[in-house]
Design a protein around this motif. Sequence first.
Motif, PDB file in Angstrom:
ATOM      1  N   CYS A  37       6.068  -7.420 -62.437  1.00 61.59           N
ATOM      2  CA  CYS A  37       5.676  -6.846 -61.148  1.00 61.59           C
ATOM      3  C   CYS A  37       4.212  -7.125 -60.811  1.00 61.59           C
ATOM      4  O   CYS A  37       3.761  -6.765 -59.711  1.00 61.59           O
ATOM      5  CB  CYS A  37       5.893  -5.331 -61.138  1.00 61.59           C
ATOM      6  SG  CYS A  37       7.612  -4.825 -61.365  1.00 61.59           S
ATOM      7  N   CYS A  38       3.485  -7.727 -61.743  1.00 60.05           N
ATOM      8  CA  CYS A  38       2.035  -7.853 -61.593  1.00 60.05           C
ATOM      9  C   CYS A  38       1.593  -9.295 -61.369  1.00 60.05           C
ATOM     10  O   CYS A  38       2.296 -10.246 -61.724  1.00 60.05           O
ATOM     11  CB  CYS A  38       1.320  -7.307 -62.833  1.00 60.05           C
ATOM     12  SG  CYS A  38       1.617  -5.566 -63.156  1.00 60.05           S
ATOM     13  N   GLU A  39       0.413  -9.414 -60.809  1.00 58.98           N
ATOM     14  CA  GLU A  39      -0.250 -10.712 -60.693  1.00 58.98           C
ATOM     15  C   GLU A  39      -1.620 -10.587 -61.335  1.00 58.98           C
ATOM     16  O   GLU A  39      -2.426  -9.734 -60.961  1.00 58.98           O
ATOM     17  CB  GLU A  39      -0.384 -11.140 -59.237  1.00 58.98           C
ATOM     18  CG  GLU A  39      -1.047 -12.506 -59.089  1.00 58.98           C
ATOM     19  CD  GLU A  39      -1.128 -12.961 -57.653  1.00 58.98           C
ATOM     20  OE1 GLU A  39      -0.190 -13.653 -57.191  1.00 58.98           O
ATOM     21  OE2 GLU A  39      -2.125 -12.614 -56.972  1.00 58.98           O
ATOM     22  N   PHE A  40      -1.890 -11.464 -62.326  1.00 58.12           N
ATOM     23  CA  PHE A  40      -3.158 -11.456 -63.044  1.00 58.12           C
ATOM     24  C   PHE A  40      -3.889 -12.768 -62.827  1.00 58.12           C
ATOM     25  O   PHE A  40      -3.264 -13.781 -62.481  1.00 58.12           O
ATOM     26  CB  PHE A  40      -2.906 -11.256 -64.548  1.00 58.12           C
ATOM     27  CG  PHE A  40      -2.285  -9.947 -64.913  1.00 58.12           C
ATOM     28  CD1 PHE A  40      -3.034  -8.783 -64.898  1.00 58.12           C
ATOM     29  CD2 PHE A  40      -0.941  -9.874 -65.263  1.00 58.12           C
ATOM     30  CE1 PHE A  40      -2.467  -7.565 -65.236  1.00 58.12           C
ATOM     31  CE2 PHE A  40      -0.363  -8.666 -65.601  1.00 58.12           C
ATOM     32  CZ  PHE A  40      -1.123  -7.507 -65.588  1.00 58.12           C
ATOM     33  N   PRO A  41      -5.194 -12.786 -63.040  1.00 65.01           N
ATOM     34  CA  PRO A  41      -5.928 -14.056 -62.989  1.00 65.01           C
ATOM     35  C   PRO A  41      -5.361 -15.042 -63.995  1.00 65.01           C
ATOM     36  O   PRO A  41      -4.814 -14.650 -65.027  1.00 65.01           O
ATOM     37  CB  PRO A  41      -7.369 -13.651 -63.353  1.00 65.01           C
ATOM     38  CG  PRO A  41      -7.458 -12.202 -62.993  1.00 65.01           C
ATOM     39  CD  PRO A  41      -6.098 -11.641 -63.255  1.00 65.01           C
ATOM     40  N   ASP A  42      -5.480 -16.310 -63.686  1.00 60.32           N
ATOM     41  CA  ASP A  42      -4.955 -17.348 -64.556  1.00 60.32           C
ATOM     42  C   ASP A  42      -5.843 -17.481 -65.788  1.00 60.32           C
ATOM     43  O   ASP A  42      -6.947 -18.026 -65.718  1.00 60.32           O
ATOM     44  CB  ASP A  42      -4.890 -18.686 -63.806  1.00 60.32           C
ATOM     45  CG  ASP A  42      -4.233 -19.782 -64.633  1.00 60.32           C
ATOM     46  OD1 ASP A  42      -3.566 -19.429 -65.621  1.00 60.32           O
ATOM     47  OD2 ASP A  42      -4.390 -20.971 -64.286  1.00 60.32           O
ATOM     48  N   SER A  43      -5.392 -16.947 -66.910  1.00 54.28           N
ATOM     49  CA  SER A  43      -6.172 -16.968 -68.148  1.00 54.28           C
ATOM     50  C   SER A  43      -5.228 -16.878 -69.336  1.00 54.28           C
ATOM     51  O   SER A  43      -4.267 -16.106 -69.302  1.00 54.28           O
ATOM     52  CB  SER A  43      -7.169 -15.808 -68.187  1.00 54.28           C
ATOM     53  OG  SER A  43      -7.779 -15.713 -69.466  1.00 54.28           O
ATOM     54  N   PRO A  44      -5.493 -17.667 -70.401  1.00 55.54           N
ATOM     55  CA  PRO A  44      -4.642 -17.568 -71.594  1.00 55.54           C
ATOM     56  C   PRO A  44      -4.723 -16.209 -72.271  1.00 55.54           C
ATOM     57  O   PRO A  44      -3.852 -15.851 -73.059  1.00 55.54           O
ATOM     58  CB  PRO A  44      -5.187 -18.670 -72.507  1.00 55.54           C
ATOM     59  CG  PRO A  44      -6.583 -18.904 -72.037  1.00 55.54           C
ATOM     60  CD  PRO A  44      -6.556 -18.663 -70.559  1.00 55.54           C
ATOM     61  N   PHE A  45      -5.777 -15.432 -71.957  1.00 59.13           N
ATOM     62  CA  PHE A  45      -5.937 -14.112 -72.572  1.00 59.13           C
ATOM     63  C   PHE A  45      -5.150 -13.039 -71.829  1.00 59.13           C
ATOM     64  O   PHE A  45      -5.064 -11.901 -72.296  1.00 59.13           O
ATOM     65  CB  PHE A  45      -7.414 -13.731 -72.612  1.00 59.13           C
ATOM     66  CG  PHE A  45      -8.252 -14.693 -73.411  1.00 59.13           C
ATOM     67  CD1 PHE A  45      -8.255 -14.644 -74.790  1.00 59.13           C
ATOM     68  CD2 PHE A  45      -9.010 -15.658 -72.780  1.00 59.13           C
ATOM     69  CE1 PHE A  45      -9.013 -15.537 -75.537  1.00 59.13           C
ATOM     70  CE2 PHE A  45      -9.767 -16.562 -73.508  1.00 59.13           C
ATOM     71  CZ  PHE A  45      -9.772 -16.500 -74.890  1.00 59.13           C
ATOM     72  N   LEU A  46      -4.584 -13.401 -70.661  1.00 61.45           N
ATOM     73  CA  LEU A  46      -3.797 -12.440 -69.887  1.00 61.45           C
ATOM     74  C   LEU A  46      -2.334 -12.866 -69.870  1.00 61.45           C
ATOM     75  O   LEU A  46      -1.676 -12.863 -68.831  1.00 61.45           O
ATOM     76  CB  LEU A  46      -4.344 -12.327 -68.460  1.00 61.45           C
ATOM     77  CG  LEU A  46      -5.785 -11.824 -68.333  1.00 61.45           C
ATOM     78  CD1 LEU A  46      -6.195 -11.738 -66.863  1.00 61.45           C
ATOM     79  CD2 LEU A  46      -5.956 -10.465 -69.005  1.00 61.45           C
ATOM     80  N   SER A  47      -1.831 -13.228 -71.033  1.00 61.20           N
ATOM     81  CA  SER A  47      -0.446 -13.672 -71.147  1.00 61.20           C
ATOM     82  C   SER A  47       0.500 -12.479 -71.249  1.00 61.20           C
ATOM     83  O   SER A  47       0.077 -11.338 -71.487  1.00 61.20           O
ATOM     84  CB  SER A  47      -0.277 -14.560 -72.379  1.00 61.20           C
ATOM     85  OG  SER A  47      -0.502 -13.801 -73.564  1.00 61.20           O
ATOM     86  N   ARG A  48       1.773 -12.755 -71.084  1.00 58.55           N
ATOM     87  CA  ARG A  48       2.786 -11.705 -71.211  1.00 58.55           C
ATOM     88  C   ARG A  48       2.749 -11.072 -72.604  1.00 58.55           C
ATOM     89  O   ARG A  48       2.797  -9.855 -72.753  1.00 58.55           O
ATOM     90  CB  ARG A  48       4.185 -12.286 -70.942  1.00 58.55           C
ATOM     91  CG  ARG A  48       5.321 -11.268 -71.137  1.00 58.55           C
ATOM     92  CD  ARG A  48       6.673 -11.957 -71.044  1.00 58.55           C
ATOM     93  NE  ARG A  48       6.888 -12.513 -69.728  1.00 58.55           N
ATOM     94  CZ  ARG A  48       7.413 -11.845 -68.704  1.00 58.55           C
ATOM     95  NH1 ARG A  48       7.794 -10.580 -68.868  1.00 58.55           N
ATOM     96  NH2 ARG A  48       7.586 -12.430 -67.541  1.00 58.55           N
ATOM     97  N   LYS A  49       2.663 -11.920 -73.652  1.00 59.32           N
ATOM     98  CA  LYS A  49       2.662 -11.407 -75.019  1.00 59.32           C
ATOM     99  C   LYS A  49       1.478 -10.465 -75.248  1.00 59.32           C
ATOM    100  O   LYS A  49       1.632  -9.380 -75.827  1.00 59.32           O
ATOM    101  CB  LYS A  49       2.590 -12.570 -76.012  1.00 59.32           C
ATOM    102  CG  LYS A  49       2.639 -12.136 -77.469  1.00 59.32           C
ATOM    103  CD  LYS A  49       2.356 -13.286 -78.409  1.00 59.32           C
ATOM    104  CE  LYS A  49       0.860 -13.610 -78.407  1.00 59.32           C
ATOM    105  NZ  LYS A  49       0.504 -14.613 -79.442  1.00 59.32           N
ATOM    106  N   ASN A  50       0.291 -10.873 -74.789  1.00 54.25           N
ATOM    107  CA  ASN A  50      -0.890 -10.032 -74.975  1.00 54.25           C
ATOM    108  C   ASN A  50      -0.773  -8.727 -74.203  1.00 54.25           C
ATOM    109  O   ASN A  50      -1.203  -7.669 -74.681  1.00 54.25           O
ATOM    110  CB  ASN A  50      -2.152 -10.785 -74.539  1.00 54.25           C
ATOM    111  CG  ASN A  50      -2.492 -11.933 -75.476  1.00 54.25           C
ATOM    112  OD1 ASN A  50      -1.924 -12.042 -76.549  1.00 54.25           O
ATOM    113  ND2 ASN A  50      -3.409 -12.775 -75.060  1.00 54.25           N
ATOM    114  N   TYR A  51      -0.182  -8.796 -73.007  1.00 54.63           N
ATOM    115  CA  TYR A  51      -0.019  -7.583 -72.198  1.00 54.63           C
ATOM    116  C   TYR A  51       0.935  -6.602 -72.868  1.00 54.63           C
ATOM    117  O   TYR A  51       0.636  -5.410 -73.008  1.00 54.63           O
ATOM    118  CB  TYR A  51       0.502  -7.962 -70.810  1.00 54.63           C
ATOM    119  CG  TYR A  51       0.780  -6.782 -69.906  1.00 54.63           C
ATOM    120  CD1 TYR A  51      -0.252  -6.120 -69.253  1.00 54.63           C
ATOM    121  CD2 TYR A  51       2.087  -6.328 -69.694  1.00 54.63           C
ATOM    122  CE1 TYR A  51       0.002  -5.024 -68.425  1.00 54.63           C
ATOM    123  CE2 TYR A  51       2.347  -5.251 -68.872  1.00 54.63           C
ATOM    124  CZ  TYR A  51       1.294  -4.605 -68.234  1.00 54.63           C
ATOM    125  OH  TYR A  51       1.553  -3.522 -67.424  1.00 54.63           O
TER     126      TYR A  51
END
Length: 387
Positions: A76-90
């Motif tokens: 449901c979310c939109e995050f900045p494009d960054s490898p640190f904001l991946s689905r797994k990390n979230y």
Amino acid sequence: MKHKKKNKQTDPALVVPARFLDLPLYLRFLILNISLLLILTAVFFMAGKYLYSPQGTVRNYIEACLDGDWNRAFDCCEFPDSPFLSRKNYVNAMTFREWEEDSPNSDQEIKNFMIRRKTSQETGENRIYEVNYTLRGVSDSKKETVEITRGEKTAACFYEWFVVPTDAYVKQIKITVPADADFYLDGTLITEKYQIQAAQEKKVYQIPYLFLGAHTIEVVEAEQDDYREIIQVTGTEELEFLPQQKLNDTTGEQIATRVEEVLDQIFTAASAKASFTAVKEEFSTSSEVQEKAKEAYEQFTGRFSDGAQKGIETLAVTGISTTVSSVEGQMKADVTINGTIEESYKFLFVFDRTRAYNFTWQASVEISNENGHWVMGDGILNFTEES
């Protein structure tokens, strides 16, 4: 007598069905299909307008958070494009996050839900909505402010909408680790791309984005046990990981063995009155260490007898105990040497005498690795003697 024939009256309600039934079969089939298509189209657009709407996205996001379904919440979310904001990390960060409020409960169900767009607040092209809802069995209502952004148009001509949870992550986090260590964050090796500062003993990385919540870190440094920890990121504070790491068993044993070998060589060379050149390569190449080690070695050698000069005749080592440690990245060995000494001396400056005694010497030495070879500091010759 004549009777006038009356015209038969027809019920108006039966006119249309009668006329419809009088139509050819193919035409009736066509009319039914068009009507059904119009009904399905209306239902499709009504459902799509709800599903692909800010209101539907916000409700789906809140329900996912209440259920602890972080995969659905991420969708449901939109995050900045960054490898640190991946689905797994979230998912990992939110699963282990320490909530200030009550933990997510799958039994929580939204009873009343109302969403209203704020006209006074805009964030670029995004929209700000105020959400009020109550949970079943809870009298107090909850109020949240949610930022929404419009995504791409779908194949069905509807726009996708996403929540912009800016309170779910922080920006520009600085992390300090030992200079020679590899640093892993959530299983990913942090490269020099993110390094902003380097010093002799430590270096600093700057991570552009990081989810609030739990993360795993690992500090891997040569000759030391890996350091692992689960941390909680709660804000934009700087993080520092300079653990007093322990040597791994293999390296500790190697250094302890090396210290004993060097001591044996020093004792053998000193008893033979050999020059410092015989043991020079066992010490660090640092000019300061070489100078101090030479001076200490010559003083130690001077304690041995050479025939004309009285002194130590025999030195027998009965035991060496070595404790290896690492202090702020510097290898260090604390050594205890036990043994016996037979020493000659002049009694009343005239008579030759000998005596034997046990000794315990202690020394503390810094050790470094030069070209894959463990070498000593000058401290290995600075004995504290307990006779």
